[in-house]
Design an enzyme around this catalytic site. Structure first.
Site, PDB file in Angstrom:
ATOM      1  N   HIS A   1      40.337  38.098  47.660  1.00 60.18           N
ATOM      2  CA  HIS A   1      39.670  39.248  48.288  1.00 60.18           C
ATOM      3  C   HIS A   1      40.566  39.951  49.311  1.00 60.18           C
ATOM      4  O   HIS A   1      40.085  40.428  50.336  1.00 60.18           O
ATOM      5  CB  HIS A   1      38.355  38.829  48.932  1.00 60.18           C
ATOM      6  CG  HIS A   1      37.252  38.629  47.942  1.00 60.18           C
ATOM      7  ND1 HIS A   1      35.942  38.438  48.320  1.00 60.18           N
ATOM      8  CD2 HIS A   1      37.247  38.605  46.587  1.00 60.18           C
ATOM      9  CE1 HIS A   1      35.191  38.291  47.246  1.00 60.18           C
ATOM     10  NE2 HIS A   1      35.956  38.397  46.173  1.00 60.18           N
TER      11      HIS A   1
ATOM     12  N   ASP B   1      35.623  33.381  35.730  1.00 59.97           N
ATOM     13  CA  ASP B   1      35.814  34.133  36.968  1.00 59.97           C
ATOM     14  C   ASP B   1      36.945  33.481  37.751  1.00 59.97           C
ATOM     15  O   ASP B   1      36.739  32.456  38.405  1.00 59.97           O
ATOM     16  CB  ASP B   1      34.516  34.133  37.779  1.00 59.97           C
ATOM     17  CG  ASP B   1      34.544  35.086  38.956  1.00 59.97           C
ATOM     18  OD1 ASP B   1      35.624  35.608  39.262  1.00 59.97           O
ATOM     19  OD2 ASP B   1      33.481  35.310  39.562  1.00 59.97           O
TER      20      ASP B   1
ATOM     21  N   GLU C   1      29.992  43.020  40.035  1.00 62.63           N
ATOM     22  CA  GLU C   1      29.808  41.607  40.410  1.00 62.63           C
ATOM     23  C   GLU C   1      30.112  41.406  41.886  1.00 62.63           C
ATOM     24  O   GLU C   1      29.398  40.667  42.577  1.00 62.63           O
ATOM     25  CB  GLU C   1      30.721  40.721  39.558  1.00 62.63           C
ATOM     26  CG  GLU C   1      30.518  39.211  39.762  1.00 62.63           C
ATOM     27  CD  GLU C   1      31.341  38.588  40.897  1.00 62.63           C
ATOM     28  OE1 GLU C   1      31.117  37.408  41.206  1.00 62.63           O
ATOM     29  OE2 GLU C   1      32.200  39.290  41.486  1.00 62.63           O
ATOM     30  N   GLU C   2      31.154  42.070  42.351  1.00 60.85           N
ATOM     31  CA  GLU C   2      31.571  41.867  43.739  1.00 60.85           C
ATOM     32  C   GLU C   2      30.551  42.398  44.734  1.00 60.85           C
ATOM     33  O   GLU C   2      30.635  42.106  45.927  1.00 60.85           O
ATOM     34  CB  GLU C   2      32.927  42.537  43.980  1.00 60.85           C
ATOM     35  CG  GLU C   2      34.088  41.912  43.199  1.00 60.85           C
ATOM     36  CD  GLU C   2      34.472  40.534  43.704  1.00 60.85           C
ATOM     37  OE1 GLU C   2      33.801  40.003  44.615  1.00 60.85           O
ATOM     38  OE2 GLU C   2      35.444  39.990  43.177  1.00 60.85           O
TER      39      GLU C   2
ATOM     40  N   ASP D   1      41.090  37.933  40.671  1.00 61.07           N
ATOM     41  CA  ASP D   1      39.640  38.052  40.800  1.00 61.07           C
ATOM     42  C   ASP D   1      39.204  39.489  40.526  1.00 61.07           C
ATOM     43  O   ASP D   1      39.116  40.293  41.436  1.00 61.07           O
ATOM     44  CB  ASP D   1      39.223  37.634  42.216  1.00 61.07           C
ATOM     45  CG  ASP D   1      37.719  37.633  42.409  1.00 61.07           C
ATOM     46  OD1 ASP D   1      36.986  37.619  41.407  1.00 61.07           O
ATOM     47  OD2 ASP D   1      37.284  37.661  43.569  1.00 61.07           O
TER      48      ASP D   1
ATOM     49  N   HIS E   1      33.658  39.338  35.040  1.00 60.56           N
ATOM     50  CA  HIS E   1      33.444  40.611  35.730  1.00 60.56           C
ATOM     51  C   HIS E   1      34.735  41.411  35.773  1.00 60.56           C
ATOM     52  O   HIS E   1      35.814  40.884  36.064  1.00 60.56           O
ATOM     53  CB  HIS E   1      32.820  40.415  37.111  1.00 60.56           C
ATOM     54  CG  HIS E   1      33.685  39.840  38.185  1.00 60.56           C
ATOM     55  ND1 HIS E   1      34.498  40.613  38.985  1.00 60.56           N
ATOM     56  CD2 HIS E   1      33.838  38.568  38.633  1.00 60.56           C
ATOM     57  CE1 HIS E   1      35.107  39.842  39.891  1.00 60.56           C
ATOM     58  NE2 HIS E   1      34.735  38.597  39.686  1.00 60.56           N
TER      59      HIS E   1
END
Length: 501
Positions: free
Chosen positions: A442, A342, A310-311, A277, A265
């Site tokens: 994140h 990922d 994707e998130e 990420d 992603h």
């Protein structure tokens, strides 16, 4: 039809892209047609150059590369130009999605005690009115609050409802609270731990909703039993439909009825650059594609995908598979296996391989035949090089979810996210026990300094090995190993609804 934000987003991204430096280097091999040559050609320095470009893009676009933003558009333009320079034709597959960005969120007890309360706003929750909702708390007669009838005999109008998790979906609880007249709803967990809930979709006829722990819920209920409790809930957010896209490209040569597919992603969270990420996986497959483009002949076509949104719920990969199922199921059947990447540069990393053979973890999903053989491509490579590795749960938590649900074999690599590293893993890989694999997961700190170069190097080589190995033969996965009947390049097989970039 393009969303009204699309033109402005693309324009801003184009300007930002000019600030980046395209990664390039002399060819590492003229024809890297085997594992040894391909792993030598895919260098960690080149992969890191792509990550530096993603960081520059984030820096020039409000600090993030999230779906529906100029940062995502610029990231896609970088990928597309790099691929075109390597001889590929790139495609965009557009789709609509709900763009959700929380700007501020707070839950405060006003009386009888002034304090801040930890909470997690529900995904797809409606925002509160400007200034938030300040109101007395009220509990329905049925604590689950699944229907408006649960509030029978309770004065709930304009108040904040407090309900328990359980029996029905969070979306039902928010809709029921709204129907009963509540201004907002707090859902408390029915088990220990934080409550990270989703309403499952946008419903304008639902109350703004947030979640608290079981312990906090009990504290609130105890105070309510002693007298009135007033709280203020603020959920300031953008919640609107936008358009984004997947980026697709594939090799000119190879069987188009036996496609090897790789995906990562491209979007990050809207709270940082998203370099591990998942700039890391995106960069790993991008450099692999560049080097694979130098191979003179492939037995199997290789298709690359950089997924959007994707998130926000695996939306891009779900759309891709659903589109094939609806419009070209034969093309879905022609995918021999799907490889997912990922997060491949976590600072407190493991070398993880999706446990498709369930040798360590029982999968919570049905594992398609051929997935265990796909996993073995990675584990055999690591074993041959005396590289330690561990299984990571084959959970469907990333973009391979839609593929395995459709019966396509899959596996992939993972260096860890929010799991905690064990002492046994420290013995294998170094690092620090009791600390999560990526402490910056994140968060705004997931930037270029967050990457572990050793992990990135190991995983990039494994991607390169698996790609060239399966491009030449998928015999162990599905019994197919030879080139198609014609030596001519096979036609591109892509879903309907794609545009040339």
């Amino acid at each position: 039809m393009r969303s009204r934000t699309a033109a402005a987003t693309a324009a801003a991204a184009s300007a930002a892209l000019a600030l980046t430096t395209l990664a390039s280097s002399p060819a590492q091999a003229d024809n890297p047609n085997n594992s040894k040559k391909m792993t030598r050609a895919v260098t960690v320095d080149n992969v890191h150059d792509h990550l530096e470009a993603f960081q520059e893009i984030a820096d020039a676009n409000d600090g993030n590369r999230g779906a529906g933003t100029s940062g995502y558009e610029a990231s896609a333009q970088y990928v597309e130009k790099t691929l075109r320079d390597a001889g590929y034709t790139t495609e965009r597959q557009y789709f609509d999605f709900i763009y959700e960005e929380t700007h501020a969120a707070s839950l405060d007890e006003i009386s009888p005690e002034a304090r801040s309360v930890e909470h997690v706003p529900m995904s797809y929750s409606q925002p509160t009115p400007a200034g938030g909702v300040t109101a007395e708390l009220v509990a329905p007669s049925n604590p689950l609050g699944c229907t408006a009838d649960a509030y029978a005999g309770v004065d709930v109008a304009g108040k904040i409802a407090v309900v328990s998790r359980g029996e029905c979906a969070f979306g039902d609880k928010a809709a029921a609270a709204d129907a009963a007249g509540a201004a907002a709803v707090i859902v408390y967990n029915n088990a220990p731990g934080a409550l990270n809930g989703t309403l499952g979709g946008v419903n304008p006829d639902s109350a703004p909703a947030t979640g608290v722990t079981q312990e906090e819920g009990q504290t609130i209920l105890d105070k309510m039993s002693a007298g009135p409790v007033t709280m203020k809930l603020v959920i300031d957010k953008t919640l609107e439909e936008r358009e984004t896209f997947n980026v697709l490209a594939e090799t000119d040569t190879g069987r188009d009825d036996n496609v090897v597919m790789l995906g990562a992603h491209l979007d990050g969270v809207h709270d940082g650059a998203g370099i591990n990420d998942n700039g890391s996986g995106s960069a790993g497959i991008l450099e692999t594609a560049v080097q694979l483009g130098k191979v003179n002949k492939l037995n199997n076509k290789v298709r690359f995908a950089w997924w959007g949104a994707e998130e926000l719920g695996l939306i891009g990969s779900d759309h891709y598979v659903a589109d094939l199922q609806a419009n070209d199921p034969a093309a879905l059947d022609d995918i021999a296996t799907y490889l997912n990447f990922d997060m491949i540069g976590s600072p407190n990393h493991i070398i993880g391989v999706y446990d498709a053979d369930e040798s360590t973890y029982e999968a919570p999903v049905e594992v398609p035949a051929g997935s265990a053989a796909t996993e073995k491509v990675f584990t055999d490579y690591f074993d041959k090089g005396n590289q330690a590795w561990v299984d990571t749960e084959f959970s469907g938590r990333s973009d391979y979810s839609a593929f395995i649900a459709a019966g396509v074999p899959a596996s992939g690599l993972f260096t860890g996210a929010d799991g905690v590293k064990t002492p046994e893993e420290v013995e294998k890989f170094g690092g620090e026990a009791g600390v999560i694999y990526d402490p910056n997961y994140h968060t705004p700190a997931d930037d270029i300094t967050n990457i572990n170069m050793d992990a990135l190097d190991i995983m990039s080589d494994a991607i390169a090995h698996a790609t060239i190995t399966l491009a030449q033969s998928t015999k162990d996965i599905n019994g197919k190993s030879s080139r198609g009947k014609s030596g001519k390049p096979a036609p591109t097989v892509l879903p309907e609804g794609v545009d040339a970039a």
